[in-house]
Motif scaffolding. Structure first.
Motif, PDB file in Angstrom:
ATOM      1  N   THR A 146      15.401 -39.713 -38.033  1.00 12.95           N
ATOM      2  CA  THR A 146      14.691 -40.776 -38.751  1.00 12.95           C
ATOM      3  C   THR A 146      15.665 -41.534 -39.644  1.00 12.95           C
ATOM      4  OG1 THR A 146      12.728 -39.346 -38.813  1.00 12.95           O
ATOM      5  CG2 THR A 146      12.724 -41.281 -40.250  1.00 12.95           C
ATOM      6  N   ASP A 147      15.496 -42.833 -39.710  1.00 13.33           N
ATOM      7  CA  ASP A 147      16.343 -43.645 -40.588  1.00 13.33           C
ATOM      8  C   ASP A 147      16.247 -43.107 -42.013  1.00 13.33           C
ATOM      9  OD1 ASP A 147      16.530 -46.190 -42.546  1.00 13.33           O
ATOM     10  OD2 ASP A 147      17.750 -46.552 -40.760  1.00 13.33           O
ATOM     11  N   GLN A 148      17.399 -42.942 -42.669  1.00 11.29           N
ATOM     12  CA  GLN A 148      17.427 -42.321 -43.992  1.00 11.29           C
ATOM     13  C   GLN A 148      16.604 -43.106 -45.008  1.00 11.29           C
ATOM     14  OE1 GLN A 148      18.452 -39.463 -44.651  1.00 11.29           O
ATOM     15  NE2 GLN A 148      18.790 -39.312 -46.872  1.00 11.29           N
ATOM     16  N   ALA A 149      16.608 -44.436 -44.894  1.00  6.95           N
ATOM     17  CA  ALA A 149      15.827 -45.253 -45.823  1.00  6.95           C
ATOM     18  C   ALA A 149      14.333 -44.967 -45.656  1.00  6.95           C
ATOM     19  CB  ALA A 149      16.116 -46.734 -45.598  1.00  6.95           C
ATOM     20  N   ASP A 150      13.884 -44.748 -44.426  1.00  2.00           N
ATOM     21  CA  ASP A 150      12.480 -44.422 -44.191  1.00  2.00           C
ATOM     22  C   ASP A 150      12.140 -43.035 -44.733  1.00  2.00           C
ATOM     23  OD1 ASP A 150      11.801 -46.803 -42.961  1.00  2.00           O
ATOM     24  OD2 ASP A 150      12.355 -46.090 -40.953  1.00  2.00           O
ATOM     25  N   VAL A 151      13.062 -42.091 -44.584  1.00  2.00           N
ATOM     26  CA  VAL A 151      12.833 -40.742 -45.121  1.00  2.00           C
ATOM     27  C   VAL A 151      12.628 -40.820 -46.631  1.00  2.00           C
ATOM     28  CG1 VAL A 151      13.859 -38.474 -45.520  1.00  2.00           C
ATOM     29  CG2 VAL A 151      14.113 -39.584 -43.282  1.00  2.00           C
ATOM     30  N   VAL A 152      13.517 -41.519 -47.312  1.00  2.00           N
ATOM     31  CA  VAL A 152      13.446 -41.613 -48.776  1.00  2.00           C
ATOM     32  C   VAL A 152      12.168 -42.323 -49.208  1.00  2.00           C
ATOM     33  CG1 VAL A 152      14.545 -42.609 -50.811  1.00  2.00           C
ATOM     34  CG2 VAL A 152      15.949 -41.530 -49.042  1.00  2.00           C
ATOM     35  N   ALA A 153      11.847 -43.446 -48.572  1.00  2.00           N
ATOM     36  CA  ALA A 153      10.651 -44.202 -48.948  1.00  2.00           C
ATOM     37  C   ALA A 153       9.381 -43.409 -48.652  1.00  2.00           C
ATOM     38  CB  ALA A 153      10.621 -45.533 -48.209  1.00  2.00           C
ATOM     39  N   ALA A 154       9.338 -42.718 -47.492  1.00  2.00           N
ATOM     40  CA  ALA A 154       8.150 -41.948 -47.122  1.00  2.00           C
ATOM     41  C   ALA A 154       7.896 -40.823 -48.109  1.00  2.00           C
ATOM     42  CB  ALA A 154       8.322 -41.392 -45.705  1.00  2.00           C
ATOM     43  N   LEU A 155       8.946 -40.108 -48.477  1.00  2.00           N
ATOM     44  CA  LEU A 155       8.777 -38.988 -49.398  1.00  2.00           C
ATOM     45  C   LEU A 155       8.481 -39.471 -50.815  1.00  2.00           C
ATOM     46  CD1 LEU A 155       9.953 -37.498 -46.932  1.00  2.00           C
ATOM     47  CD2 LEU A 155      11.207 -36.029 -48.525  1.00  2.00           C
ATOM     48  N   ALA A 156       9.120 -40.554 -51.234  1.00  3.11           N
ATOM     49  CA  ALA A 156       8.875 -41.085 -52.577  1.00  3.11           C
ATOM     50  C   ALA A 156       7.426 -41.547 -52.712  1.00  3.11           C
ATOM     51  CB  ALA A 156       9.834 -42.237 -52.863  1.00  3.11           C
ATOM     52  N   HIS A 157       6.910 -42.220 -51.678  1.00  2.00           N
ATOM     53  CA  HIS A 157       5.521 -42.668 -51.699  1.00  2.00           C
ATOM     54  C   HIS A 157       4.576 -41.473 -51.720  1.00  2.00           C
ATOM     55  CE1 HIS A 157       1.932 -44.991 -50.879  1.00  2.00           C
ATOM     56  NE2 HIS A 157       1.704 -44.273 -49.778  1.00  2.00           N
ATOM     57  N   ALA A 158       4.878 -40.421 -50.941  1.00  2.00           N
ATOM     58  CA  ALA A 158       4.030 -39.237 -50.888  1.00  2.00           C
ATOM     59  C   ALA A 158       3.945 -38.558 -52.244  1.00  2.00           C
ATOM     60  CB  ALA A 158       4.571 -38.270 -49.840  1.00  2.00           C
ATOM     61  N   VAL A 159       5.084 -38.452 -52.918  1.00  2.00           N
ATOM     62  CA  VAL A 159       5.112 -37.815 -54.244  1.00  2.00           C
ATOM     63  C   VAL A 159       4.306 -38.645 -55.231  1.00  2.00           C
ATOM     64  CG1 VAL A 159       6.591 -37.181 -56.175  1.00  2.00           C
ATOM     65  CG2 VAL A 159       7.273 -36.596 -53.834  1.00  2.00           C
ATOM     66  N   ALA A 160       4.409 -39.971 -55.138  1.00  2.00           N
ATOM     67  CA  ALA A 160       3.690 -40.849 -56.057  1.00  2.00           C
ATOM     68  C   ALA A 160       2.178 -40.766 -55.848  1.00  2.00           C
ATOM     69  CB  ALA A 160       4.165 -42.289 -55.876  1.00  2.00           C
TER      70      ALA A 160
ATOM     71  N   MET B 179      15.663 -40.503 -53.842  1.00  3.73           N
ATOM     72  CA  MET B 179      14.291 -40.857 -54.212  1.00  3.73           C
ATOM     73  C   MET B 179      14.220 -41.315 -55.657  1.00  3.73           C
ATOM     74  SD  MET B 179      12.347 -37.657 -52.328  1.00  3.73           S
ATOM     75  CE  MET B 179      10.824 -37.849 -53.267  1.00  3.73           C
ATOM     76  N   ALA B 180      14.916 -40.592 -56.529  1.00  7.00           N
ATOM     77  CA  ALA B 180      14.920 -40.966 -57.953  1.00  7.00           C
ATOM     78  C   ALA B 180      15.588 -42.308 -58.149  1.00  7.00           C
ATOM     79  CB  ALA B 180      15.624 -39.876 -58.758  1.00  7.00           C
ATOM     80  N   GLU B 181      16.673 -42.541 -57.429  1.00  7.00           N
ATOM     81  CA  GLU B 181      17.393 -43.805 -57.556  1.00  7.00           C
ATOM     82  C   GLU B 181      16.561 -44.961 -57.009  1.00  7.00           C
ATOM     83  OE1 GLU B 181      21.496 -45.821 -55.796  1.00  7.00           O
ATOM     84  OE2 GLU B 181      21.305 -43.634 -55.886  1.00  7.00           O
ATOM     85  N   ARG B 182      15.817 -44.723 -55.940  1.00 13.87           N
ATOM     86  CA  ARG B 182      15.023 -45.794 -55.326  1.00 13.87           C
ATOM     87  C   ARG B 182      13.803 -46.149 -56.153  1.00 13.87           C
ATOM     88  NH1 ARG B 182      11.222 -48.036 -52.598  1.00 13.87           N
ATOM     89  NH2 ARG B 182      11.542 -49.088 -50.582  1.00 13.87           N
ATOM     90  N   GLY B 183      13.168 -45.145 -56.710  1.00 14.84           N
ATOM     91  CA  GLY B 183      11.939 -45.374 -57.447  1.00 14.84           C
ATOM     92  C   GLY B 183      10.736 -45.385 -56.509  1.00 14.84           C
ATOM     93  N   THR B 184       9.552 -45.599 -57.044  1.00 15.90           N
ATOM     94  CA  THR B 184       8.333 -45.599 -56.248  1.00 15.90           C
ATOM     95  C   THR B 184       8.237 -46.874 -55.422  1.00 15.90           C
ATOM     96  OG1 THR B 184       7.200 -44.304 -57.957  1.00 15.90           O
ATOM     97  CG2 THR B 184       5.824 -45.447 -56.329  1.00 15.90           C
TER      98      THR B 184
ATOM     99  N   ASP C 154       5.062 -50.491 -48.148  1.00 16.67           N
ATOM    100  CA  ASP C 154       6.380 -50.011 -47.698  1.00 16.67           C
ATOM    101  C   ASP C 154       6.372 -48.497 -47.489  1.00 16.67           C
ATOM    102  OD1 ASP C 154       7.290 -52.597 -47.841  1.00 16.67           O
ATOM    103  OD2 ASP C 154       8.196 -52.369 -49.832  1.00 16.67           O
ATOM    104  N   GLY C 155       5.712 -47.787 -48.412  1.00 12.70           N
ATOM    105  CA  GLY C 155       5.663 -46.332 -48.282  1.00 12.70           C
ATOM    106  C   GLY C 155       4.887 -45.895 -47.058  1.00 12.70           C
ATOM    107  N   GLU C 156       3.738 -46.549 -46.784  1.00 15.31           N
ATOM    108  CA  GLU C 156       2.942 -46.189 -45.613  1.00 15.31           C
ATOM    109  C   GLU C 156       3.677 -46.532 -44.320  1.00 15.31           C
ATOM    110  OE1 GLU C 156      -0.860 -48.007 -45.950  1.00 15.31           O
ATOM    111  OE2 GLU C 156      -1.625 -46.497 -47.353  1.00 15.31           O
TER     112      GLU C 156
END
Length: 343
Positions: free
Chosen positions: A260-274, A302-307, A312-314
């Motif tokens: 999976t594209d790393q940007a998608d991994v980070v965004a998906a997990l960040a959105h899930a946590v939020a 994830m911390a660097e990217r923010g929510t 985008d998260g979905e």
């Protein structure tokens, strides 16, 4: 072969050279050899070896011939090689029915082999539609387990008549059984043509998997009011980010995230946590099944990217689950079935 004029000493002759020498000896003796059954590559190799034979002393020839005769004495017996050759060898010794059956198997056209591969539902339809005698022969040709499944789904009186008639099938000629099988496979053996590649629940489930959560939940709620059974089938086919802990085996988590594209991994997990709840449980599951170093790296990103924005998260989560489904379809990973114990 040195100079093409003389074979090397007997101790250094290859099996090909010995074979060429033996064939040349037999032909010189006036023997007619049928070499056409040999593979073409072997015929070519033999011809080239014979072409290289030069002057050969008598002692070498005698040694090769004696060695060959010794091997033949030790061999004892050889079969004709394959069912086709066996049929030729037994020509006139087998009954006409047996010969016909073996020829059908040899050519891959034995209809009963195809009938035995039909689904139980198809055979049940056959047995409910055909004459009792035909049904009795069909059950007699089926494997025991499949015949039992079919018989268990036939009405009592008809099942009784079929089983009684089976006792009368022993005298039916093989040619008749073969003709009945050919007629049945012509009617029931054709693949069922459908307009769509996948069943409706699976296709709609894939569409809703790729849809946003709000739209998916709304449509499933409305659909459930109209057709609860179909809705349940669709839910079985849906795979979302929240389903990951129950469906994705822990050893396959690193493989999925690498694909999976790393940007998608980070965004998906960040959105899930939020969002929290089941989505956060999915993110925690993925992180828990990574090495500590990789998990810490993703958390830092994830911390660097923010929510991320909800859309985008979905979208990122949909892409990640699409990767999981693709890997499952290609056999690179195996998903747990819905409700299967993952422990």
């Amino acid at each position: 072969m040195p100079d093409g004029s003389q074979l090397p000493p007997i101790a250094h002759l290859t099996r090909r050279q010995k074979a060429a020498l033996l064939v040349q000896y037999l032909m010189a003796d006036g023997q007619t050899l049928n070499l056409s059954d040999m593979p073409e590559d072997a015929q070519i190799a033999l011809t080239r070896e014979i072409a290289d034979i030069g002057m050969v002393d008598r002692a070498t020839v005698d040694h090769v011939v004696i060695e060959f005769l010794d091997e033949m004495d030790r061999l004892g017996l050889t079969g004709p090689g394959g069912i086709s050759a066996a049929l030729d060898a037994l020509s006139g010794q087998l009954s006409a029915g047996t010969t016909a059956r073996l020829n059908d198997e040899l050519s891959g056209t034995d209809p009963w082999r195809q009938i035995c591969k039909l689904e139980v539902d198809q055979i049940v339809g056959l047995v409910n539609a055909e004459a009792i005698e035909v049904c009795a022969i069909t059950l007699s040709k089926l494997p025991v387990d499949k015949a039992a499944q079919v018989l268990g789904r036939i009405a009592g009186e008809r099942a009784r008549r079929i089983t009684y008639t089976m006792s009368l099938t022993t005298g039916v000629a093989p040619e008749t059984v073969l003709r009945i099988g050919a007629a049945l496979i012509g009617d029931y053996g054709k693949p069922r043509e459908t307009a769509f590649a996948h069943p409706a629940p699976r296709h709609l489930g894939a569409i809703l998997t790729a849809s946003g959560a709000d739209l998916r939940d709304s449509l499933l709620s409305d659909l459930n009011d109209d057709d609860p059974v179909f809705t349940a089938q669709v839910r079985q086919a849906i795979f979302t980010f929240a389903d990951i802990p129950a469906r994705l085996p822990p050893p396959d988590v690193p493989k999925v995230l690498r694909a999976t594209d790393q940007a998608d991994v980070v965004a998906a997990l960040a959105h899930a946590v939020a969002v929290g709840g089941a989505l956060e449980a999915g993110a925690d599951y993925l992180l828990a099944n990574l090495s500590q170093r990789v998990a810490d790296q993703i958390k830092d990103e994830m911390a660097e990217r923010g929510t991320p924005r909800k859309a985008d998260g979905e979208t990122a989560q949909t892409r990640l689950t699409a990767v999981i489904q693709k890997l499952a379809e290609t056999g690179e990973i195996t998903l747990f079935s819905t409700g299967e114990d993952t422990a």
